[in-house]
Design a protein around this motif. Structure first.
Motif, PDB file in Angstrom:
ATOM      1  N   ARG A 170      14.842  22.058  -0.935  1.00 39.99           N
ATOM      2  CA  ARG A 170      14.824  21.711   0.665  1.00 39.99           C
ATOM      3  C   ARG A 170      14.931  22.934   1.542  1.00 39.99           C
ATOM      4  N   GLU A 171      14.252  23.104   2.535  1.00 41.01           N
ATOM      5  CA  GLU A 171      14.201  24.261   3.428  1.00 41.01           C
ATOM      6  C   GLU A 171      14.528  24.064   4.804  1.00 41.01           C
ATOM      7  N   LEU A 172      15.182  24.906   5.551  1.00 41.26           N
ATOM      8  CA  LEU A 172      15.334  24.889   7.011  1.00 41.26           C
ATOM      9  C   LEU A 172      14.060  25.149   7.727  1.00 41.26           C
ATOM     10  N   VAL A 173      13.692  24.293   8.658  1.00 38.20           N
ATOM     11  CA  VAL A 173      12.415  24.466   9.403  1.00 38.20           C
ATOM     12  C   VAL A 173      13.022  24.788  10.733  1.00 38.20           C
ATOM     13  N   ALA A 174      13.866  24.536  11.343  1.00 38.15           N
ATOM     14  CA  ALA A 174      14.378  24.766  12.801  1.00 38.15           C
ATOM     15  C   ALA A 174      15.760  24.313  12.938  1.00 38.15           C
ATOM     16  N   VAL A 175      16.253  25.122  13.922  1.00 39.21           N
ATOM     17  CA  VAL A 175      17.812  24.669  14.230  1.00 39.21           C
ATOM     18  C   VAL A 175      17.843  24.775  15.735  1.00 39.21           C
ATOM     19  N   THR A 208      17.798  28.236  19.682  1.00 36.40           N
ATOM     20  CA  THR A 208      17.051  27.905  18.658  1.00 36.40           C
ATOM     21  C   THR A 208      16.431  28.917  17.745  1.00 36.40           C
ATOM     22  N   ASN A 209      16.260  28.476  16.396  1.00 40.45           N
ATOM     23  CA  ASN A 209      15.608  29.439  15.513  1.00 40.45           C
ATOM     24  C   ASN A 209      14.814  28.626  14.845  1.00 40.45           C
ATOM     25  N   VAL A 210      13.667  29.343  14.319  1.00 37.23           N
ATOM     26  CA  VAL A 210      12.357  28.437  13.720  1.00 37.23           C
ATOM     27  C   VAL A 210      12.223  29.439  12.299  1.00 37.23           C
ATOM     28  N   GLY A 211      11.783  28.706  11.296  1.00 34.13           N
ATOM     29  CA  GLY A 211      11.679  29.269  10.147  1.00 34.13           C
ATOM     30  C   GLY A 211      10.364  30.207  10.335  1.00 34.13           C
ATOM     31  N   ARG A 226       4.165  27.826  15.759  1.00 36.94           N
ATOM     32  CA  ARG A 226       3.494  26.498  15.514  1.00 36.94           C
ATOM     33  C   ARG A 226       4.326  25.128  15.845  1.00 36.94           C
ATOM     34  N   PHE A 227       5.562  25.344  15.452  1.00 39.20           N
ATOM     35  CA  PHE A 227       6.601  24.273  15.616  1.00 39.20           C
ATOM     36  C   PHE A 227       7.650  24.667  16.909  1.00 39.20           C
ATOM     37  N   THR A 228       8.067  23.648  17.417  1.00 39.95           N
ATOM     38  CA  THR A 228       9.135  23.984  18.616  1.00 39.95           C
ATOM     39  C   THR A 228      10.120  22.736  18.207  1.00 39.95           C
ATOM     40  N   ILE A 229      11.292  23.204  18.231  1.00 42.44           N
ATOM     41  CA  ILE A 229      12.365  22.314  18.383  1.00 42.44           C
ATOM     42  C   ILE A 229      13.125  22.223  19.875  1.00 42.44           C
ATOM     43  N   SER A 230      13.608  20.997  20.094  1.00 41.96           N
ATOM     44  CA  SER A 230      14.268  20.727  21.278  1.00 41.96           C
ATOM     45  C   SER A 230      15.090  19.570  21.348  1.00 41.96           C
ATOM     46  N   ARG A 231      16.025  19.565  22.255  1.00 40.37           N
ATOM     47  CA  ARG A 231      16.793  18.481  22.396  1.00 40.37           C
ATOM     48  C   ARG A 231      16.859  17.518  23.427  1.00 40.37           C
ATOM     49  N   THR A 266      19.645  13.591  20.685  1.00 39.88           N
ATOM     50  CA  THR A 266      18.387  13.503  20.063  1.00 39.88           C
ATOM     51  C   THR A 266      17.822  14.869  19.969  1.00 39.88           C
ATOM     52  N   VAL A 267      16.826  14.870  18.909  1.00 41.07           N
ATOM     53  CA  VAL A 267      16.199  16.318  18.705  1.00 41.07           C
ATOM     54  C   VAL A 267      14.797  16.004  18.486  1.00 41.07           C
ATOM     55  N   TYR A 268      14.079  16.864  18.759  1.00 42.78           N
ATOM     56  CA  TYR A 268      12.625  16.443  18.484  1.00 42.78           C
ATOM     57  C   TYR A 268      11.994  17.809  17.994  1.00 42.78           C
ATOM     58  N   LEU A 269      10.910  17.661  17.094  1.00 40.90           N
ATOM     59  CA  LEU A 269      10.162  18.832  16.533  1.00 40.90           C
ATOM     60  C   LEU A 269       8.714  18.375  16.694  1.00 40.90           C
ATOM     61  N   GLN A 270       8.205  19.184  17.630  1.00 42.58           N
ATOM     62  CA  GLN A 270       6.801  19.207  18.129  1.00 42.58           C
ATOM     63  C   GLN A 270       6.037  20.319  17.003  1.00 42.58           C
ATOM     64  N   MET A 271       5.156  19.494  16.337  1.00 43.33           N
ATOM     65  CA  MET A 271       4.466  20.261  15.064  1.00 43.33           C
ATOM     66  C   MET A 271       3.019  20.448  15.559  1.00 43.33           C
ATOM     67  N   ASN A 272       2.549  21.562  15.646  1.00 47.34           N
ATOM     68  CA  ASN A 272       1.017  21.895  16.155  1.00 47.34           C
ATOM     69  C   ASN A 272       0.349  22.733  15.048  1.00 47.34           C
ATOM     70  N   SER A 273      -0.650  22.893  15.229  1.00 43.19           N
ATOM     71  CA  SER A 273      -1.584  23.404  14.283  1.00 43.19           C
ATOM     72  C   SER A 273      -1.378  22.966  12.698  1.00 43.19           C
ATOM     73  N   LEU A 274      -0.926  21.816  12.342  1.00 43.61           N
ATOM     74  CA  LEU A 274      -0.527  21.494  10.953  1.00 43.61           C
ATOM     75  C   LEU A 274      -1.482  22.031   9.875  1.00 43.61           C
ATOM     76  N   ARG A 275      -0.715  22.480   8.663  1.00 41.28           N
ATOM     77  CA  ARG A 275      -1.626  23.106   7.593  1.00 41.28           C
ATOM     78  C   ARG A 275      -1.172  21.949   6.622  1.00 41.28           C
TER      79      ARG A 275
END
Length: 121
Positions: free
Chosen positions: A45-50, A57-60, A66-71, A77-86
């Motif tokens: 398991r790896e940290l993606v964002a906090v 914020t801190n993003v891996g 590509r990814f954005t974390i927000s509250r 509540t917390v959100y993870l917007q994931m763009n340009s997915l691979r």
């Protein structure tokens, strides 16, 4: 008790986007930080964002840019917007929160049940 419920996972083509949501509920006095982790088959398991209660914020490195974390406004509540997915983003994504249930009790971690994200090539 504290519950974390995730939503928003699914199947998407490479280059697409998804938005994950996580809502914390229960006996919550405050939340210090919320985060997203992921675990791919056969990997740790790896940290993606906090994101902290103060909004820092801190993003891996693997998802930076590509990814954005927000509250949410409710702060539970917390959100993870994931763009340009691979395809390599394919994993089970877990919500995590460091929760204080009372001001005289040390904070502890709580986890959601996980939501599957699959990116096809």
């Amino acid at each position: 008790q504290v519950q974390l419920v995730e939503s928003g996972g699914g199947l998407v083509q490479a280059g697409g986007s998804l938005r994950l949501s996580c809502a914390a509920s229960g006996s919550i006095f405050s939340i210090n930080a919320m985060a997203w982790y992921r675990q791919a088959p056969g990997k740790q398991r790896e940290l993606v964002a906090v994101i902290t209660s103060g909004g820092n914020t801190n993003v891996g490195d693997s998802v930076k840019g590509r990814f954005t974390i927000s509250r949410g406004n409710a702060k539970n509540t917390v959100y993870l917007q994931m763009n340009s997915l691979r395809p390599e983003d394919t994993a089970v994504y877990y919500c995590n929160a460091e929760v204080v249930v009372a001001d005289y009790i040390a904070p502890r971690d709580y986890w959601g049940q996980g939501t599957q994200v699959t990116v096809s090539s």
